[in-house]
Write an enzyme that holds these catalytic residues in place. Structure first.
Site, PDB file in Angstrom:
ATOM      1  N   ILE A 104       0.823  -1.206   0.000  1.00 62.53           N
ATOM      2  CA  ILE A 104       0.000   0.000   0.000  1.00 62.53           C
ATOM      3  C   ILE A 104       0.860   1.259   0.000  1.00 62.53           C
ATOM      4  O   ILE A 104       0.491   2.274  -0.596  1.00 62.53           O
ATOM      5  CB  ILE A 104      -0.977   0.007   1.201  1.00 62.53           C
ATOM      6  CG1 ILE A 104      -1.910   1.214   1.125  1.00 62.53           C
ATOM      7  CG2 ILE A 104      -0.238  -0.022   2.533  1.00 62.53           C
ATOM      8  CD1 ILE A 104      -2.685   1.347  -0.165  1.00 62.53           C
ATOM      9  N   GLY A 139      -5.556  -6.778  -0.044  1.00 67.81           N
ATOM     10  CA  GLY A 139      -6.092  -5.890   0.983  1.00 67.81           C
ATOM     11  C   GLY A 139      -5.195  -4.690   1.165  1.00 67.81           C
ATOM     12  O   GLY A 139      -4.586  -4.206   0.212  1.00 67.81           O
ATOM     13  N   GLU A 140      -5.132  -4.180   2.396  1.00 64.36           N
ATOM     14  CA  GLU A 140      -4.308  -3.022   2.764  1.00 64.36           C
ATOM     15  C   GLU A 140      -4.807  -1.707   2.172  1.00 64.36           C
ATOM     16  O   GLU A 140      -4.310  -0.645   2.518  1.00 64.36           O
ATOM     17  CB  GLU A 140      -2.841  -3.200   2.328  1.00 64.36           C
ATOM     18  CG  GLU A 140      -2.150  -4.420   2.868  1.00 64.36           C
ATOM     19  CD  GLU A 140      -0.708  -4.535   2.391  1.00 64.36           C
ATOM     20  OE1 GLU A 140      -0.213  -3.620   1.690  1.00 64.36           O
ATOM     21  OE2 GLU A 140      -0.055  -5.553   2.713  1.00 64.36           O
ATOM     22  N   GLY A 141      -5.794  -1.752   1.269  1.00 61.58           N
ATOM     23  CA  GLY A 141      -6.217  -0.558   0.543  1.00 61.58           C
ATOM     24  C   GLY A 141      -5.578  -0.457  -0.821  1.00 61.58           C
ATOM     25  O   GLY A 141      -5.702   0.575  -1.490  1.00 61.58           O
ATOM     26  N   ASP A 194      -7.086  -2.490   5.264  1.00 65.63           N
ATOM     27  CA  ASP A 194      -7.169  -3.327   6.458  1.00 65.63           C
ATOM     28  C   ASP A 194      -5.888  -4.119   6.655  1.00 65.63           C
ATOM     29  O   ASP A 194      -5.122  -4.339   5.722  1.00 65.63           O
ATOM     30  CB  ASP A 194      -8.316  -4.332   6.315  1.00 65.63           C
ATOM     31  CG  ASP A 194      -7.983  -5.414   5.298  1.00 65.63           C
ATOM     32  OD1 ASP A 194      -7.516  -6.494   5.698  1.00 65.63           O
ATOM     33  OD2 ASP A 194      -8.172  -5.169   4.085  1.00 65.63           O
TER      34      ASP A 194
END
Length: 351
Positions: A96, A318-320, A176
């Protein structure tokens, strides 16, 4: 205008959205030749108002928290990795961070409930402390959290969104981090959509067939043990949710209240948005789905909310990360409507 969970969400600006759509029909190109890009810009206009479509300052908020259900062996990684990854985010070395820098998007990380001691990162300002507890309880054995904790998670997310709006942030993305968090996310999806757990459960961090079957069993048993009320989003969150999932739900609600476009990432972010949507269904007008995750629970929740993903790149990190790729596209849609000339403005004859 509605008032739910202390958040007041107004209807979108229908006049601005119609104004944007009318302009899109007359831009200097074959009619609507930019396709869905124009629809993204029109949606932004409805959220911010036509004259306020400046999305220059964008930020992704990565919510982190641990999960007691990891004790059941549902993930390929141990729960210690959550805190280690938060340190990686804070050091700027994770996926991210790379994609955020590439797109000119700020990234901030929030401790919603990590087990690790991350107080040194909080002291340096590298981490926002919104810790509700040292990870959730094992939802296979009982509720993941109390109802009061569920409300606190949401309130923290709302407060963060309000604060960022006051700072001048004009578009937010959700991220997340939490080992094991596809398990509660899938439970939320099953309760919100009514679909079978087996049809919704994915491989998360890359588990094999045997562990996938075990994961399905754990989710089914968790729902059976806790009996969440499918019509009560707070009960769902408290029984089978996660601290970071609740934080994401609050961030989505707070962004909508502040008339800021909110972009959601993969299955965990979508589970948070699902909780928020169950609280206030009009949120669909404020939310953009960044991409289609390979986790099938995400597609089911997006369908329930009536959202179409912008990208489909086979991503599941994930992570954005999906937000970092989609947010510039959304901004491009708004810029086309504001900066591109119409036939009349350019003095070009239209057919």
């Amino acid at each position: 205008m509605g008032d739910t969970a202390g958040v007041r969400i107004a209807d979108i600006d229908a006049e601005s959205k119609a104004r944007a759509a009318a302009r899109a029909d007359n831009l200097l190109m074959p009619r609507r030749a930019l396709g869905k890009l124009l629809l993204l810009g029109e949606k932004v206009a409805g959220i911010t108002g036509y004259d306020s479509m400046d999305l220059a300052r964008k930020m992704i908020i990565v919510m982190a928290g641990d999960h007691g259900v990891t004790a059941e062996g549902v993930s390929a990684y141990p729960s210690e990795v959550t805190g280690q990854m938060v340190r990686g985010f804070s050091a700027g070395v994770a996926g991210i961070n790379v994609l955020g820098r590439h797109a000119g998007i700020e990234v901030r990380v929030v401790d919603m409930g990590c087990r690790a001691d991350l107080s040194d990162l909080v002291a340096t300002g590298a981490l926002i402390d919104a810790r509700v507890g040292p990870g959730t309880a094992n939802m296979r054995r009982g509720p993941a959290m109390t109802g009061e904790q569920a409300l606190r998670c949401i309130a923290c997310g709302v407060d963060i969104a309000r604060g960022l709006a006051a700072e001048g942030v004009r578009m937010l993305g959700t991220g997340d981090m939490g080992i094991g968090n596809t398990t509660p996310s899938t439970a939320i999806a099953a309760l919100a959509t009514g679909l079978p757990v087996a049809a919704l459960t994915g491989r998360g961090t890359g588990i094999d067939d045997a562990r996938l079957a075990h994961k399905i069993e754990i989710i089914v048993e968790s729902i059976a043990v806790n009996h969440p009320d499918p019509s009560d989003p707070i009960d769902i969150l408290s029984k089978v949710g996660g601290f970071e999932i609740g934080g994401i739900a609050g961030l989505v609600l707070g962004a909508a209240e502040s008339r800021i476009p909110i972009v959601i990432d993969g299955v965990i972010s979508t589970a948070g948005a699902m909780i928020a949507w169950l609280i206030e269904p009009r949120l669909t007008e404020y939310v953009f789905a960044a991409h289609r995750s390979v986790e099938q629970a995400q597609a089911a929740m997006l369908a329930r909310m009536g959202l179409d993903p912008i990208l489909d790149l086979g991503m599941r990190l994930g992570e954005g990360t999906g937000c970092a790729l989609a947010m510039p596209i959304i901004e491009a849609g708004a810029k086309v409507l504001k900066e591109m000339a119409t036939f009349a403005e350019a003095g070009v004859s239209a057919q």
